[in-house]
Design a protein around this motif. Structure first.
Motif, PDB file in Angstrom:
ATOM      1  N   LYS A  92      -8.987 -36.491  -9.588  1.00  9.21           N
ATOM      2  CA  LYS A  92      -9.683 -36.519 -10.872  1.00  9.21           C
ATOM      3  C   LYS A  92     -11.191 -36.579 -10.670  1.00  9.21           C
ATOM      4  O   LYS A  92     -11.959 -36.014 -11.447  1.00  9.21           O
ATOM      5  N   THR A  93     -11.598 -37.297  -9.635  1.00 13.13           N
ATOM      6  CA  THR A  93     -13.029 -37.368  -9.294  1.00 13.13           C
ATOM      7  C   THR A  93     -13.186 -37.226  -7.787  1.00 13.13           C
ATOM      8  O   THR A  93     -12.321 -37.665  -7.026  1.00 13.13           O
ATOM      9  N   LEU A  94     -14.288 -36.630  -7.380  1.00 15.50           N
ATOM     10  CA  LEU A  94     -14.612 -36.482  -5.964  1.00 15.50           C
ATOM     11  C   LEU A  94     -15.989 -37.072  -5.699  1.00 15.50           C
ATOM     12  O   LEU A  94     -16.871 -37.009  -6.561  1.00 15.50           O
ATOM     13  N   PRO A  95     -16.209 -37.616  -4.496  1.00 13.10           N
ATOM     14  CA  PRO A  95     -17.532 -38.157  -4.171  1.00 13.10           C
ATOM     15  C   PRO A  95     -18.532 -37.070  -3.772  1.00 13.10           C
ATOM     16  O   PRO A  95     -19.621 -37.372  -3.296  1.00 13.10           O
ATOM     17  N   TYR A  96     -18.150 -35.816  -3.950  1.00 14.37           N
ATOM     18  CA  TYR A  96     -19.036 -34.679  -3.684  1.00 14.37           C
ATOM     19  C   TYR A  96     -18.594 -33.542  -4.594  1.00 14.37           C
ATOM     20  O   TYR A  96     -17.476 -33.535  -5.125  1.00 14.37           O
ATOM     21  N   ASP A  97     -19.464 -32.564  -4.796  1.00 17.56           N
ATOM     22  CA  ASP A  97     -19.129 -31.386  -5.596  1.00 17.56           C
ATOM     23  C   ASP A  97     -18.998 -30.197  -4.650  1.00 17.56           C
ATOM     24  O   ASP A  97     -19.998 -29.755  -4.065  1.00 17.56           O
ATOM     25  N   PRO A  98     -17.785 -29.657  -4.482  1.00 21.73           N
ATOM     26  CA  PRO A  98     -17.574 -28.582  -3.504  1.00 21.73           C
ATOM     27  C   PRO A  98     -18.448 -27.349  -3.737  1.00 21.73           C
ATOM     28  O   PRO A  98     -18.817 -26.665  -2.777  1.00 21.73           O
ATOM     29  N   LEU A  99     -18.783 -27.056  -4.993  1.00 24.62           N
ATOM     30  CA  LEU A  99     -19.569 -25.863  -5.280  1.00 24.62           C
ATOM     31  C   LEU A  99     -21.070 -26.130  -5.351  1.00 24.62           C
ATOM     32  O   LEU A  99     -21.867 -25.288  -4.954  1.00 24.62           O
ATOM     33  N   LYS A 100     -21.450 -27.310  -5.841  1.00 27.16           N
ATOM     34  CA  LYS A 100     -22.875 -27.579  -6.041  1.00 27.16           C
ATOM     35  C   LYS A 100     -23.561 -28.208  -4.832  1.00 27.16           C
ATOM     36  O   LYS A 100     -24.768 -28.056  -4.649  1.00 27.16           O
ATOM     37  N   ASP A 101     -22.803 -28.946  -4.002  1.00 28.36           N
ATOM     38  CA  ASP A 101     -23.416 -29.702  -2.908  1.00 28.36           C
ATOM     39  C   ASP A 101     -23.590 -28.902  -1.615  1.00 28.36           C
ATOM     40  O   ASP A 101     -24.208 -29.391  -0.667  1.00 28.36           O
ATOM     41  N   PHE A 102     -23.017 -27.696  -1.573  1.00 28.18           N
ATOM     42  CA  PHE A 102     -23.095 -26.902  -0.345  1.00 28.18           C
ATOM     43  C   PHE A 102     -23.558 -25.477  -0.645  1.00 28.18           C
ATOM     44  O   PHE A 102     -23.266 -24.928  -1.713  1.00 28.18           O
ATOM     45  N   VAL A 103     -24.248 -24.910   0.316  1.00 33.04           N
ATOM     46  CA  VAL A 103     -24.598 -23.498   0.257  1.00 33.04           C
ATOM     47  C   VAL A 103     -23.736 -22.770   1.280  1.00 33.04           C
ATOM     48  O   VAL A 103     -23.613 -23.204   2.428  1.00 33.04           O
ATOM     49  N   PRO A 104     -23.073 -21.658   0.882  1.00 33.20           N
ATOM     50  CA  PRO A 104     -22.240 -20.915   1.827  1.00 33.20           C
ATOM     51  C   PRO A 104     -23.066 -20.330   2.964  1.00 33.20           C
ATOM     52  O   PRO A 104     -24.152 -19.788   2.731  1.00 33.20           O
ATOM     53  N   VAL A 105     -22.551 -20.449   4.182  1.00 38.78           N
ATOM     54  CA  VAL A 105     -23.221 -19.879   5.353  1.00 38.78           C
ATOM     55  C   VAL A 105     -22.424 -18.703   5.901  1.00 38.78           C
ATOM     56  O   VAL A 105     -22.916 -17.573   5.958  1.00 38.78           O
ATOM     57  N   ALA A 106     -21.180 -18.954   6.316  1.00 38.92           N
ATOM     58  CA  ALA A 106     -20.382 -17.872   6.907  1.00 38.92           C
ATOM     59  C   ALA A 106     -18.897 -18.206   6.849  1.00 38.92           C
ATOM     60  O   ALA A 106     -18.500 -19.337   7.110  1.00 38.92           O
ATOM     61  N   VAL A 241     -20.592 -24.221   6.024  1.00 42.97           N
ATOM     62  CA  VAL A 241     -21.505 -24.384   4.893  1.00 42.97           C
ATOM     63  C   VAL A 241     -22.599 -25.363   5.319  1.00 42.97           C
ATOM     64  O   VAL A 241     -22.502 -26.010   6.361  1.00 42.97           O
ATOM     65  N   ALA A 242     -23.627 -25.473   4.481  1.00 40.50           N
ATOM     66  CA  ALA A 242     -24.733 -26.399   4.755  1.00 40.50           C
ATOM     67  C   ALA A 242     -25.096 -27.112   3.461  1.00 40.50           C
ATOM     68  O   ALA A 242     -24.774 -26.622   2.362  1.00 40.50           O
ATOM     69  N   PRO A 243     -25.751 -28.271   3.551  1.00 36.45           N
ATOM     70  CA  PRO A 243     -26.172 -28.959   2.324  1.00 36.45           C
ATOM     71  C   PRO A 243     -27.049 -28.062   1.458  1.00 36.45           C
ATOM     72  O   PRO A 243     -27.895 -27.313   1.972  1.00 36.45           O
ATOM     73  N   THR A 244     -26.846 -28.107   0.153  1.00 33.57           N
ATOM     74  CA  THR A 244     -27.645 -27.312  -0.768  1.00 33.57           C
ATOM     75  C   THR A 244     -29.129 -27.641  -0.598  1.00 33.57           C
ATOM     76  O   THR A 244     -29.504 -28.814  -0.513  1.00 33.57           O
ATOM     77  N   GLY A 245     -29.931 -26.610  -0.552  1.00 32.09           N
ATOM     78  CA  GLY A 245     -31.362 -26.775  -0.313  1.00 32.09           C
ATOM     79  C   GLY A 245     -31.779 -26.335   1.073  1.00 32.09           C
ATOM     80  O   GLY A 245     -32.976 -26.211   1.361  1.00 32.09           O
TER      81      GLY A 245
END
Length: 310
Positions: A92-106, A241-245
């Motif tokens: 129901k809740t996650l301590p991270y956001d799979p789509l917003k907290d990471f930037v796709p790398v490869a 993936v890498a941290p967003t930013g």
């Protein structure tokens, strides 16, 4: 002046060791692939790449740690389907956001699952398995790692799509489930091909079907589940993936180096030997589009099999 210093720091990347976090323990399939990739990346980038295993909590520990890391190019996350997609529909809740907290790398590799029976079983195909389950409702058992795992969801999807009436039995690990199949305590199992392929090659298990969209290299004689049940396509995968930013220049270089390493025949053979199928060539944008499609597909499947978040 500050902008100039930041730009200079980015241009100098990498100037120190890079850490790649995993949610799996040392010696696991993802760990083996990550270490192979990490060795190659370290040589290519001129800095050591250190694997940081943070297993546990259904990927939550490792994913949260990676999401909260500085977006400076020195922390990467070697992610699996569970961390970036499946967990969104299990909690129901996650301590991270799979789509917003990471930037796709490869994108790195696919990890198909399979439906298997004991080698001497009278069940010769997926249609045979479904037919037997319908003749004796609840008597035929399909072992899996539980309803909230990839294998468990595949088993439930087969039941739903084929109107099968198999008894789905949860096990603490895929290894225990496979041994129970060999021992004759269950009739079938849904397991990742990486974990089960050696037993099949030894003639102890028979692979009835794979859950990828296409037949698997080296297992071309085995049909896909979708050839009998359209839409039953669920394949695990691995990606970086890498941290967003994280700087776009860093992401672009990492993507190019990872694709180059995956395309080398020697590396591809080593990854295939572990089980996953390397998939080089995609851009970060390709991976981003893939992730969005995976979320749409999983949302539909979870609704169909009636799996509610907890």
């Amino acid at each position: 002046m500050l902008q100039a210093r930041l730009a200079a720091a980015q241009d100098a990347w990498p100037s120190k060791p890079i850490k790649m976090i995993l949610s799996q323990p040392a010696g696991s399939g993802p760990d083996n692939v990550a270490r192979l990739l990490g060795d190659g990346l370290g040589h290519a980038l001129g800095q050591p790449l250190v694997i940081d295993n943070k297993p546990g909590g259904q990927n939550l520990i490792g994913a949260q740690s990676a999401a909260r890391a500085p977006a400076d190019g020195y922390t990467l996350y070697f992610a699996t389907t569970a961390a970036l997609v499946t967990n969104s529909y299990l909690f129901k809740t996650l301590p991270y956001d799979p789509l917003k907290d990471f930037v796709p790398v490869a994108f790195v590799a696919n990890s198909p699952f399979a439906v298997l029976v004991r080698a001497d079983s009278n069940i010769a195909s997926l249609p045979d398995l479904v037919a037997q389950s319908q003749r004796d409702p609840g008597k035929l058992s399909i072992a899996n790692e539980g309803p909230r795992t990839f294998g468990g969801m595949i088993a439930r999807l087969i039941n739903a799509r084929a109107k099968a009436q198999a008894n789905l039995v949860s096990y603490s690990s895929v290894g225990v489930a496979l041994q129970d199949i060999i021992g004759g305590h269950a009739q079938a199992v849904v397991a990742d091909l990486a974990s089960s392929s050696q037993l099949a090659k030894q003639g102890r298990l028979r692979v009835l079907a794979v859950t990828s969209s296409k037949r698997v290299p080296g297992w071309e004689q085995v049909p896909t589940a979708a050839e009998y049940l359209p839409g039953v396509e669920m394949t695990g995968w691995m990606a970086v993936v890498a941290p967003t930013g994280t700087a776009a220049t860093t992401v672009t270089r990492l993507n190019a180096e990872i694709n180059r390493l995956l395309a080398l025949p020697a590396n591809a053979e080593k990854i295939l030997a572990v089980g996953p199928i390397p998939s080089p060539g995609g851009s970060p944008k390709d991976f981003e589009a893939f992730l969005l499609e995976e979320h749409k597909r999983l949302a539909q499947i979870v609704g169909e099999i009636g799996l509610l978040p907890e």
